[in-house]
Design an enzyme around this catalytic site. Structure first.
Site, PDB file in Angstrom:
ATOM      1  N   PRO A   1    -121.706 -25.307 -37.615  1.00  0.00           N
ATOM      2  CA  PRO A   1    -121.117 -26.462 -38.039  1.00  0.00           C
ATOM      3  C   PRO A   1    -122.188 -27.782 -38.683  1.00  0.00           C
ATOM      4  O   PRO A   1    -122.210 -28.309 -38.644  1.00  0.00           O
ATOM      5  CB  PRO A   1    -120.967 -27.500 -36.303  1.00  0.00           C
ATOM      6  CG  PRO A   1    -122.146 -26.222 -35.265  1.00  0.00           C
ATOM      7  CD  PRO A   1    -121.982 -25.489 -35.681  1.00  0.00           C
ATOM      8  N   ASN A   2    -123.014 -27.222 -38.808  1.00  0.00           N
ATOM      9  CA  ASN A   2    -124.106 -28.013 -39.044  1.00  0.00           C
ATOM     10  C   ASN A   2    -124.255 -26.907 -40.803  1.00  0.00           C
ATOM     11  O   ASN A   2    -125.119 -28.047 -41.582  1.00  0.00           O
ATOM     12  CB  ASN A   2    -125.959 -27.276 -38.564  1.00  0.00           C
ATOM     13  CG  ASN A   2    -126.109 -27.439 -37.791  1.00  0.00           C
ATOM     14  OD1 ASN A   2    -125.726 -28.832 -37.213  1.00  0.00           O
ATOM     15  ND2 ASN A   2    -126.067 -26.911 -36.467  1.00  0.00           N
TER      16      ASN A   2
ATOM     17  N   HIS B   1    -131.678 -32.357 -59.816  1.00  0.00           N
ATOM     18  CA  HIS B   1    -130.615 -32.743 -60.824  1.00  0.00           C
ATOM     19  C   HIS B   1    -129.655 -31.537 -59.485  1.00  0.00           C
ATOM     20  O   HIS B   1    -129.619 -30.823 -59.515  1.00  0.00           O
ATOM     21  CB  HIS B   1    -130.660 -31.671 -61.928  1.00  0.00           C
ATOM     22  CG  HIS B   1    -131.542 -31.547 -62.508  1.00  0.00           C
ATOM     23  ND1 HIS B   1    -131.382 -31.171 -63.615  1.00  0.00           N
ATOM     24  CD2 HIS B   1    -131.616 -32.750 -63.051  1.00  0.00           C
ATOM     25  CE1 HIS B   1    -132.036 -31.664 -65.253  1.00  0.00           C
ATOM     26  NE2 HIS B   1    -132.507 -32.944 -64.592  1.00  0.00           N
ATOM     27  N   GLU B   2    -128.716 -32.853 -58.427  1.00  0.00           N
ATOM     28  CA  GLU B   2    -128.551 -31.656 -57.326  1.00  0.00           C
ATOM     29  C   GLU B   2    -127.025 -31.787 -58.632  1.00  0.00           C
ATOM     30  O   GLU B   2    -125.982 -32.595 -58.582  1.00  0.00           O
ATOM     31  CB  GLU B   2    -127.514 -33.193 -56.666  1.00  0.00           C
ATOM     32  CG  GLU B   2    -127.147 -32.424 -55.612  1.00  0.00           C
ATOM     33  CD  GLU B   2    -126.684 -31.334 -54.865  1.00  0.00           C
ATOM     34  OE1 GLU B   2    -125.649 -30.828 -55.199  1.00  0.00           O
ATOM     35  OE2 GLU B   2    -128.768 -30.668 -53.776  1.00  0.00           O
TER      36      GLU B   2
ATOM     37  N   HIS C   1    -132.633 -24.813 -54.564  1.00  0.00           N
ATOM     38  CA  HIS C   1    -131.882 -24.895 -53.240  1.00  0.00           C
ATOM     39  C   HIS C   1    -130.517 -24.727 -53.561  1.00  0.00           C
ATOM     40  O   HIS C   1    -129.651 -24.545 -54.652  1.00  0.00           O
ATOM     41  CB  HIS C   1    -132.050 -26.362 -53.284  1.00  0.00           C
ATOM     42  CG  HIS C   1    -133.885 -26.683 -52.564  1.00  0.00           C
ATOM     43  ND1 HIS C   1    -133.644 -27.026 -51.249  1.00  0.00           N
ATOM     44  CD2 HIS C   1    -134.795 -26.580 -53.025  1.00  0.00           C
ATOM     45  CE1 HIS C   1    -134.910 -27.548 -51.085  1.00  0.00           C
ATOM     46  NE2 HIS C   1    -136.042 -27.019 -52.672  1.00  0.00           N
ATOM     47  N   GLU C   2    -130.190 -24.135 -52.191  1.00  0.00           N
ATOM     48  CA  GLU C   2    -129.141 -23.486 -52.009  1.00  0.00           C
ATOM     49  C   GLU C   2    -128.521 -22.545 -53.121  1.00  0.00           C
ATOM     50  O   GLU C   2    -127.955 -21.802 -54.003  1.00  0.00           O
ATOM     51  CB  GLU C   2    -127.534 -24.034 -52.481  1.00  0.00           C
ATOM     52  CG  GLU C   2    -127.651 -25.582 -51.204  1.00  0.00           C
ATOM     53  CD  GLU C   2    -128.731 -26.762 -51.225  1.00  0.00           C
ATOM     54  OE1 GLU C   2    -129.061 -27.631 -50.576  1.00  0.00           O
ATOM     55  OE2 GLU C   2    -128.702 -27.045 -52.675  1.00  0.00           O
TER      56      GLU C   2
ATOM     57  N   GLU D   1    -135.331 -22.071 -52.394  1.00  0.00           N
ATOM     58  CA  GLU D   1    -134.954 -22.400 -50.639  1.00  0.00           C
ATOM     59  C   GLU D   1    -134.435 -21.424 -49.626  1.00  0.00           C
ATOM     60  O   GLU D   1    -134.447 -20.709 -49.766  1.00  0.00           O
ATOM     61  CB  GLU D   1    -133.730 -24.215 -50.412  1.00  0.00           C
ATOM     62  CG  GLU D   1    -133.767 -24.495 -48.751  1.00  0.00           C
ATOM     63  CD  GLU D   1    -132.747 -24.827 -48.883  1.00  0.00           C
ATOM     64  OE1 GLU D   1    -133.121 -26.492 -48.145  1.00  0.00           O
ATOM     65  OE2 GLU D   1    -132.189 -25.003 -49.605  1.00  0.00           O
TER      66      GLU D   1
ATOM     67  N   GLU E   1    -135.298 -29.856 -43.039  1.00  0.00           N
ATOM     68  CA  GLU E   1    -134.397 -30.880 -42.539  1.00  0.00           C
ATOM     69  C   GLU E   1    -133.415 -30.494 -40.724  1.00  0.00           C
ATOM     70  O   GLU E   1    -133.669 -31.830 -40.178  1.00  0.00           O
ATOM     71  CB  GLU E   1    -133.457 -30.989 -43.997  1.00  0.00           C
ATOM     72  CG  GLU E   1    -132.685 -29.918 -44.412  1.00  0.00           C
ATOM     73  CD  GLU E   1    -133.273 -28.790 -44.589  1.00  0.00           C
ATOM     74  OE1 GLU E   1    -132.972 -27.922 -45.817  1.00  0.00           O
ATOM     75  OE2 GLU E   1    -134.561 -28.509 -45.317  1.00  0.00           O
TER      76      GLU E   1
END
Length: 713
Positions: A201-202, A421-422, A490-491, A509, A515
């Site tokens: 769920p996270n 930059h997301e 990240h991701e 990451e 977090e």
């Protein structure tokens, strides 16, 4: 007579590194040894002509006979009916300089065997298998030579087996095609159950199709030998998970697939797969010290990367995870948006005034960098919709963020701003914007960017770890390299040593980060999380973990969450977790105590981020680890140690210090009654003079740690 001919033929084929049976044209078996002769790989063909290999360590098997091969769409499998047409061997022993890293230079010493295979029947396809054996493990890859029958093919399965010698202890996370943000599990091999980790769920994006594990996956045999399985030089191929057969102690490569392709990877000969790697060690710490995965990548092709310098940085980031502020000016996007931990507070974090406050804190404490998340428009739409293409443009600030004013103030204070930059997992949009976005960065004196890919990948049917996205991550490195920009992804796709070839790949990451402590429903990261990460995820490359939380409980924001470590443990992470970019993740006000800088902040001010030497002094997977590092340029040493949920006493032998010199030592340690849950902020600071003949004894609390700085007097 036959026996004599076989022996004579083998002598004709003998080299320093390869021993072959029968004749050079008829041989079906070969041995390759490491330079120190402790590791051996045996390659052979079965009677059916199937390639297989075995691995021995100190004359004992660590990998039993394991087969190798491929399945394709619209072609017969490439896994049997082979003959050996040629075998070549070579040795390499070189030393290369790291532009930044855990040490000044790396020795690359291996023996190599290249086996050229050809099918004995139509369509007579060719396949080469290359083994490299180092003193700390092996790597092997497949090479598809240029040939008419493999112009372009779709691989539906790569079937590389890893047959183990027993039911080993394993530290694993599920073979998720979308994310690495699962906790590691410690079980026997026979108890691996990745399917039970579905539907976390996270996690915003997760897909676990079968009982497989992600790499690196680390094991310990009953004889005390440590093994870690991973891959190197993942460039244009699908990420590899390892499907487990718990009944037979066996794994087989399971590539991340594409629903759009109905397969795993498209290749066109000539083509080389990534290296499949097995690290082998008697001591857990040797896994961390190994540079084998790096050595299996090509040398630096970017040249000078001095535009990036390792740094510590602060950022408008943690406050969104706490729910203190939002990413968007509209006031809808803190992490409380995605959890049930509290109501949304419409308080935009990335304002001009707040950014200047962080710049002041950085400047006053000798911190070089600032990251600002939520500065650009689009955050109100970035994740709550399936139509995420074109949400961000990376140049348009919110009305309450004066970009030019912030940049001018940062320059005045000597602070470098890191771009954010997301992409909202819309890589096609990002690829269209990269040129102008990177030019915008350089025009404003920005040399590094944190990229993000939160959510399900667009287009539908592709996954974060499949070939389509591997190609995207590679393109980002290449295009950023042309513009002299460093990437903190990240991701991401997992690190596989690409930082040697592209040293603008500064960090990733790719793990369950800090977090999760702020909002995850399962209570955050347990105390043994990072002592496990050190021997698993950290083996693949630098981590942007974001350490340095001083306000451990943060009850004013999230009374049901906390960081499950002591404060001293957080200090130690600046040494234990390697990254050339290290964040001071907490809010500036939490680094203050009674109106003055917190005494423990001094260690973070002092600690280095770029090293000339690194040594793992002690460690056991999932339990504890202690690492010493020597800072480049200054000669200062820093030691960090952390433990899991059990207290322990660590005796630090200082024989790594230079002989005949005296060092001023400052020790930051857990207080006598410290505990990660009941008393996490109890700490003590001790000062002493030491030399390389001394030892320092430290008591680590449950979930605790220590940090030691050593400066020559």
């Amino acid at each position: 007579m036959i026996s004599f001919l076989k022996k004579y033929a083998s002598l004709l084929c003998l080299t320093v590194f390869v021993f072959s049976l029968f004749s050079c044209s008829m041989q079906t078996e070969s041995l390759l040894s490491s330079p120190n002769e402790q590791i051996r790989v045996k390659f052979s063909l079965t009677e059916a002509g199937t390639p297989q290999y075995e691995v021995f360590y100190k004359e004992k098997p660590v990998i039993l006979s394991s087969s190798m091969g491929f399945e394709f769409k619209d072609q017969p499998p490439l896994n049997k009916g082979f003959r050996i047409t040629e075998m070549n061997n070579r040795q390499e022993d070189e030393t290369w300089a790291m532009p930044w890293g855990e040490q000044d230079s790396v020795r690359n010493h291996f023996n190599e065997l290249k086996i050229q295979l050809e099918e004995t029947g139509a369509p007579n396809r060719k396949l080469n298998i290359v083994f490299r054996v180092f003193d700390d493990g092996i790597g092997f890859r497949y090479e598809f030579p240029e040939q008419p029958n493999l112009n372009e093919v779709l691989i539906t399965d790569e079937n590389t087996q890893f047959n183990l010698t027993g039911d080993h202890q394993v530290w694993w996370q599920p073979g998720d095609w979308d994310i690495y943000e699962h906790l590691y599990n410690a079980t026997k091999f026979s108890e691996i159950d990745a399917i039970s980790k579905r539907d976390d769920p996270n996690l915003k994006a997760t897909y676990i199709p079968e009982n497989a594990v992600n790499t690196p996956v680390t094991m310990k045999t009953s004889e005390g030998v440590y093994l870690s399985f991973h891959e190197a030089d993942l460039t244009d191929y699908s990420g590899m998970t390892l499907k487990v057969d718990t009944s037979n102690n066996s794994m087989v490569s399971e590539l991340v697939g594409s629903e759009r392709l109905q397969g795993k990877a498209i290749i066109s000969a000539p083509f080389n797969t990534p290296w499949r790697t097995i690290q082998i060690a008697d001591r857990a710490g040797d896994l961390i010290e190994s540079k084998m995965v790096l050595n299996l990548n090509d040398p630096n092709i970017l040249g000078d990367v001095s535009y990036f310098t390792p740094m510590k940085y602060v950022g408008i980031w943690w406050e969104m995870h706490l729910g203190k502020s939002t990413w968007d000016m509209e006031g809808s996007q803190s992490m409380n948006t995605f959890t049930n931990s509290g109501e949304i507070k419409p308080n935009h974090g990335a304002t001009t005034e707040n950014a200047m406050r962080y710049i002041d804190f950085a400047s006053e404490n000798g911190i070089k960098g600032l990251l600002v998340e939520g500065w650009n428009t689009g955050w109100d739409k970035w994740i709550n919709t399936d139509d995420r293409e074109g949400v961000f443009d990376f140049m348009t600030p919110y009305a309450d963020y004066d970009f030019d004013k912030v940049m001018a103030y940062a320059r005045e204070k000597g602070v470098e701003v890191i771009m954010h930059h997301e992409t909202s997992a819309a890589p096609l949009t990002y690829e269209k914007q990269m040129d102008v976005a990177y030019k915008f960065m350089k025009d404003n004196g920005m040399n590094a960017v944190k990229t993000g890919y939160v959510g399900k990948i667009i287009p539908k049917g592709e996954y974060h770890h499949g070939q389509w996205m591997v190609r995207h991550y590679q393109k980002v490195l290449e295009e950023a390299g042309k513009m002299k920009i460093a990437i903190n992804a990240h991701e991401p796709i997992k690190a596989t040593g690409k930082r040697r070839t592209y040293p603008n790949a500064i960090a990733r990451e790719g793990l369950r980060g800090q977090e999760f402590n702020a909002w995850s429903a399962d209570g955050g990261n347990p105390p043994n999380h990072l002592p496990t990460i050190a021997f698993t995820r950290l083996l693949s490359g630098p981590i942007d973990f974001t350490p340095g939380i001083f306000n451990i409980k943060f009850d004013e924001y999230k009374p049901d969450n906390q960081v499950s470590t002591t404060l001293a443990h957080q200090l130690a992470l600046y040494v234990v977790i390697y990254s050339p970019v290290q964040m001071l993740a907490d809010l500036p006000e939490h680094y203050m105590e009674n109106g003055k800088p917190h005494p423990a902040l001094q260690f973070i001010r002092d600690v280095g981020v770029d090293w000339s030497e690194s040594h793992v002094l002690d460690g056991e997977v999932g339990k504890y680890v202690t690492i010493a590092r020597k800072e480049r340029g200054t000669g200062n040493w820093f030691v960090g140690g952390i433990t899991g949920d059990e207290e322990r006493t660590e005796t630090i032998v200082l024989n790594f210090l230079e002989e005949g010199k005296t060092y001023e030592a400052i020790l930051y340690e857990d207080g006598p009654d410290a505990h990660w849950d009941t008393n996490p902020q109890a700490y003590e600071i001790k000062m002493m003079d030491v030399s390389n003949t001394d030892t320092v004894e430290v008591m680590l609390a449950p979930g605790g740690g220590f940090a030691l700085s050593l400066k020559e007097k």
